[in-house]
Motif scaffolding. Structure first.
Motif, mmCIF file in Angstrom:
data_model
loop_
_atom_site.group_PDB
_atom_site.id
_atom_site.type_symbol
_atom_site.label_atom_id
_atom_site.label_comp_id
_atom_site.label_asym_id
_atom_site.label_seq_id
_atom_site.Cartn_x
_atom_site.Cartn_y
_atom_site.Cartn_z
ATOM 1 N N ILE A 93 0.844 -1.212 0.000
ATOM 2 C CA ILE A 93 0.000 0.000 0.000
ATOM 3 C C ILE A 93 0.867 1.245 0.000
ATOM 4 N N TRP A 94 1.911 1.207 0.824
ATOM 5 C CA TRP A 94 2.805 2.389 0.899
ATOM 6 C C TRP A 94 3.498 2.631 -0.433
ATOM 7 N N LEU A 95 3.980 1.571 -1.078
ATOM 8 C CA LEU A 95 4.657 1.729 -2.361
ATOM 9 C C LEU A 95 3.695 2.292 -3.414
ATOM 10 N N ALA A 96 2.473 1.796 -3.403
ATOM 11 C CA ALA A 96 1.482 2.302 -4.353
ATOM 12 C C ALA A 96 1.203 3.783 -4.107
ATOM 13 N N ALA A 97 1.191 4.159 -2.826
ATOM 14 C CA ALA A 97 0.938 5.564 -2.490
ATOM 15 C C ALA A 97 2.069 6.453 -2.998
ATOM 16 N N VAL A 98 3.320 5.990 -2.833
ATOM 17 C CA VAL A 98 4.466 6.770 -3.304
ATOM 18 C C VAL A 98 4.412 6.955 -4.821
ATOM 19 N N ILE A 99 4.140 5.847 -5.527
ATOM 20 C CA ILE A 99 4.118 5.920 -6.988
ATOM 21 C C ILE A 99 2.969 6.806 -7.469
ATOM 22 N N ALA A 100 1.791 6.635 -6.835
ATOM 23 C CA ALA A 100 0.641 7.446 -7.244
ATOM 24 C C ALA A 100 0.896 8.927 -6.996
ATOM 25 N N LEU A 101 1.450 9.227 -5.826
ATOM 26 C CA LEU A 101 1.718 10.625 -5.508
ATOM 27 C C LEU A 101 2.738 11.220 -6.480
ATOM 28 N N ASN A 102 3.802 10.479 -6.755
ATOM 29 C CA ASN A 102 4.814 10.986 -7.679
ATOM 30 C C ASN A 102 4.265 11.164 -9.088
ATOM 31 N N ALA A 103 3.350 10.261 -9.497
ATOM 32 C CA ALA A 103 2.722 10.414 -10.811
ATOM 33 C C ALA A 103 1.877 11.683 -10.851
ATOM 34 N N ALA A 104 1.146 11.915 -9.756
ATOM 35 C CA ALA A 104 0.333 13.124 -9.681
ATOM 36 C C ALA A 104 1.213 14.376 -9.683
ATOM 37 N N ARG A 105 2.336 14.288 -8.957
ATOM 38 C CA ARG A 105 3.245 15.438 -8.933
ATOM 39 C C ARG A 105 3.861 15.686 -10.316
ATOM 40 N N LEU A 106 4.125 14.609 -11.046
ATOM 41 C CA LEU A 106 4.684 14.757 -12.388
ATOM 42 C C LEU A 106 3.706 15.459 -13.321
ATOM 43 N N VAL A 107 2.419 15.077 -13.219
ATOM 44 C CA VAL A 107 1.383 15.752 -14.008
ATOM 45 C C VAL A 107 1.279 17.217 -13.596
ATOM 46 N N HIS A 108 1.353 17.436 -12.282
ATOM 47 C CA HIS A 108 1.246 18.792 -11.750
ATOM 48 C C HIS A 108 2.397 19.667 -12.259
ATOM 49 N N VAL A 109 3.608 19.105 -12.253
ATOM 50 C CA VAL A 109 4.777 19.836 -12.727
ATOM 51 C C VAL A 109 4.632 20.185 -14.208
ATOM 52 N N THR A 110 4.094 19.252 -14.993
ATOM 53 C CA THR A 110 3.879 19.507 -16.415
ATOM 54 C C THR A 110 2.923 20.673 -16.628
ATOM 55 N N LEU A 111 1.853 20.703 -15.828
ATOM 56 C CA LEU A 111 0.885 21.797 -15.939
ATOM 57 C C LEU A 111 1.508 23.133 -15.539
ATOM 58 N N ILE A 112 2.349 23.107 -14.509
ATOM 59 C CA ILE A 112 3.013 24.334 -14.070
ATOM 60 C C ILE A 112 3.903 24.873 -15.179
ATOM 61 N N LYS A 113 4.629 23.972 -15.842
ATOM 62 C CA LYS A 113 5.514 24.405 -16.923
ATOM 63 C C LYS A 113 4.716 24.946 -18.111
ATOM 64 N N ARG A 114 3.653 24.206 -18.498
ATOM 65 C CA ARG A 114 2.869 24.642 -19.651
ATOM 66 C C ARG A 114 2.196 25.988 -19.401
ATOM 67 N N GLY A 115 1.790 26.210 -18.173
ATOM 68 C CA GLY A 115 1.155 27.466 -17.841
ATOM 69 C C GLY A 115 2.121 28.596 -17.585
ATOM 70 N N ASN A 116 3.429 28.318 -17.719
ATOM 71 C CA ASN A 116 4.451 29.341 -17.486
ATOM 72 C C ASN A 116 4.258 30.015 -16.128
ATOM 73 N N LEU A 117 3.839 29.212 -15.151
ATOM 74 C CA LEU A 117 3.529 29.747 -13.826
ATOM 75 C C LEU A 117 4.723 30.388 -13.125
ATOM 76 N N PRO A 118 5.977 29.850 -13.297
ATOM 77 C CA PRO A 118 7.122 30.495 -12.628
ATOM 78 C C PRO A 118 7.311 31.954 -13.024
ATOM 79 N N VAL A 119 6.936 32.288 -14.256
ATOM 80 C CA VAL A 119 7.092 33.676 -14.708
ATOM 81 C C VAL A 119 5.861 34.505 -14.355
ATOM 82 N N ARG A 120 4.674 33.941 -14.573
ATOM 83 C CA ARG A 120 3.445 34.703 -14.335
ATOM 84 C C ARG A 120 3.121 34.836 -12.850
#
Length: 665
Positions: free
Chosen positions: A59-86
């Motif tokens: 269960i713990w391993l699945a949680a780590v992988i799921a969270l990291n996958a979600a964070r990876l999607v989140h990071v992609t959205l941050i980059k596409r939205g140019n959030l660091p600049v805006r």
């Protein structure tokens, strides 16, 4: 009235730009960090499962992988939205939240597998948590909050569980982890502060340059840029060689009116070319800039730090305590260079070597002072690199000799002035000739006889080791092909190979076409290495294994003087051990040497390895060695190293003497 232009932009704009730079820095390495995090979590789960399989681990391993996958999607959205600049603050907030969630999930790791202990699989968890916490710090130098939010929860959970055990060992480990946490907080804060300072300096410099450009005319601006380029290095911003020459000359000329000590420190990066070749010139530039920053940090405001060119830097220190201050800077940069530099998200360590010279002790002119510091630097690199050397006259004489050797080496190899002589090896029992050892001989036109170690050292410094070894191997192969003419069909010829050569080229690949060209059996060619080479299981070990598979005879020279593992020697199928001559000297009167020789001979016999004793110079020594069970010897008593053309005459003389000895016996 003309309104004065402010030299810098407002603090709010600078702060926003710094936050943008921090967010961009984090995003630059987060994808690799998330992938690595999943891999480490998987290996940790496997270890825990093998130790004590429970559903909670999966269960713990699945949680780590799921969270990291979600964070990876989140990071992609941050980059596409140019959030660091805006919206840089929002970007940092979201990245910090992801780091905190990751830290919280990892905080459950110590509770898996029946709770943390100080041994077994759970000790591995302690190691992993400390590692990922330190790794988070290395990946978050620009913004400390993400590293602390990620590493804090698992470290805290581990500390609590260790303290609950109330044992001495758990207390010691807990104290170590607490110290790690304190160091993380401190280092993280310092890294962020350094990043912010560098960004402020960069932004303020850009703003100032823009203000000056608006205030000055085009001609004035161009002249200023030309002046900067003429006296400063455009990459590091440090002074260049022109500025260095002018400053050093001015200090030397000032001595007539105001005597004061001047210290010159020259620093060179070790194997910098490898970074450029393997990682690109961009990576090399980053290393140069970072070393320049570290060197400037170590130096005082009154010290002159310059980049002389390439990977060479210099620091001019003058005034009271100049020698001690320069030595402190030199020692400091050696240590500072050991700290990793992140290149493409990967930590890289670049060593440095340094030479120090003092005015007027080591030179009365700027040119003499620089030459002395350069000689000291050369000695530091020659002595193993990553060290500081202070000039002394004896050093100069030795370096001058070595440089003369290096200067003439290429021509000597090309013209055949460096000759190969051969020293015979004979069987003690009947005087039978078993082989020869190839030895270098070079009479330098100025220096006279040059020792083989000096030739080998010069070849290594000039990257000519392969060429030198090929010359010796060619002479050896030619002799092997002639040995049947002398009635020595079964004799072998040995060549010496320096251990350091294994890291610069493949000896087996170099010998293969040579042996094939001369049409000789590889088993007739013996490769002698010093005992230290067999200690390097990565480079020397692999190359020796290739040589053994190709059929060459392998010998360990100077056996008994190093630290070889007997099991390792057996695994390499060494054919011959050569006992160092230091054990033979005075052996007739030394029971200790007799015992040592007897023991070494016993080892060879037990391993079915031939034993050759070097340095036999008298009949008495030969008799004692025969009594101790030695079978093959080599030394002046039987024959000095000789040119190949003298071998037939020596063989006739030796065989005659051996026959008379047998008849008398």
């Amino acid at each position: 009235m003309v309104q004065q232009v402010r030299p810098f932009s407002d603090d709010g704009t600078i702060a926003r730009q710094i936050k943008t730079a921090q967010a961009v820095s984090i995003l630059g390495g987060i994808v690799l960090s998330l992938i690595s995090n999943c891999f480490i979590a998987a290996t940790t789960a496997i270890v825990l499962w093998l130790h004590n399989p429970t559903p909670a681990i999966a269960i713990w391993l699945a949680a780590v992988i799921a969270l990291n996958a979600a964070r990876l999607v989140h990071v992609t959205l941050i980059k596409r939205g140019n959030l660091p600049v805006r919206q840089p603050e929002r970007a940092l907030f979201l990245l910090s939240g992801g780091a905190l969630l990751g830290g919280i999930v990892w905080a459950f790791a110590p509770f898996l597998g029946g709770g943390i202990t100080t041994n077994g699989a759970n000790a591995y968890v302690i190691f992993i948590i400390a590692g990922i916490s330190a790794g988070a710090l290395m990946q978050s130098t620009a913004f400390s909050r993400t590293a602390l939010l990620f590493g804090g929860p698992p470290l805290a959970a581990t500390l609590v569980l260790l303290m609950q055990q109330a044992t001495v060992l758990s207390g010691v480990i807990a104290a170590d982890l607490l110290l790690l946490a304190v160091m993380m907080v401190r280092a993280s804060g310092m890294s962020q502060a350094s990043f912010i300072r560098s960004q402020k300096d960069r932004l303020q410099a850009i703003t100032l340059a823009g203000s000056l450009s608006e205030a000055n005319s085009k001609i004035t601006r161009s002249n200023s840029q030309l002046e900067t380029l003429a006296r400063h290095d455009p990459l590091t911003g440090l002074g260049n060689r022109a500025l260095f020459n002018a400053h050093l000359q001015a200090l030397v000329e000032l001595q007539d009116d105001h005597p004061r000590q001047v210290a010159l420190l020259i620093i060179d990066l070790d194997r910098f070319k490898t970074i450029n070749d393997t990682m690109g010139h961009g990576a090399g530039d980053k290393v140069l800039v970072e070393i320049g920053v570290r060197l400037s940090t170590l130096s005082g405001p009154e010290d002159r730090v310059v980049r002389l060119g390439g990977d060479e830097f210099a620091v001019i220190v003058d005034g009271e305590g100049a020698a001690a201050r320069a030595q402190a800077i030199g020692t400091g940069i050696l240590a500072a260079a050991e700290k990793p530099i992140l290149i493409h998200g990967r930590p890289t360590i670049v060593g440095t070597s340094a030479g120090l010279a003092l005015f007027p002790d080591h030179g009365h002119t700027a040119e003499e002072l620089f030459a002395s510091a350069d000689i000291a630097l050369y000695a530091a690199k020659e002595g193993g690199r990553r060290r500081l050397n202070i000039f002394n006259p004896a050093l100069k004489a030795r370096i001058d000799r070595q440089r003369l050797i290096e200067t003439g080496l290429a021509d000597a190899l090309a013209t055949g002035v460096i000759d190969v002589h051969f020293q015979p090896q004979v069987a003690l029992a009947d005087g039978r000739i078993t082989g020869f050892e190839a030895l270098l001989r070079w009479s330098h036109p100025t220096l006279g006889p040059v020792s083989p170690p000096e030739v080998v050292l010069a070849a290594h410094a000039l990257h000519m080791s392969e060429r030198l070894t090929r010359n010796v191997a060619t002479a050896a192969a030619a002799l092997i092909r002639r040995l049947p003419e002398f009635g020595l069909d079964g004799a072998s010829v040995a060549i010496n190979v320096s251990p350091r050569e294994f890291s610069s080229y493949s000896l087996s690949a170099m010998l293969a076409p040579l042996v094939a060209g001369y049409g000789i059996d590889p088993s007739r060619l013996e490769i002698e290495i010093t005992e230290e080479a067999t200690l390097d299981a990565v480079t020397a070990g692999e190359e020796l294994a290739r040589l053994e598979r190709a059929g060459y005879r392998l010998a360990v020279d100077d056996f008994g003087m190093g630290h070889s593992s007997l099991a390792y020697l057996v695994s390499l199928r060494i054919d011959r051990l050569k006992i160092d001559r230091s054990f033979v000297t005075g052996i007739a009167a030394s029971r200790q040497n007799q015992a040592l020789i007897s023991a070494l001979v016993g080892i060879g016999h037990a391993l079915q390895i031939d034993i050759v004793v070097e340095g036999v110079e008298t009949a008495e020594e030969a008799d004692v060695l025969r009594m101790l069970g030695c079978r093959i010897v080599q030394g002046y008593y039987y024959g000095r190293p000789m040119p190949v053309d003298d071998i037939p005459g020596w063989i006739k003389t030796h065989q005659g003497m051996a026959t008379e000895t047998i008849v008398r016996a």
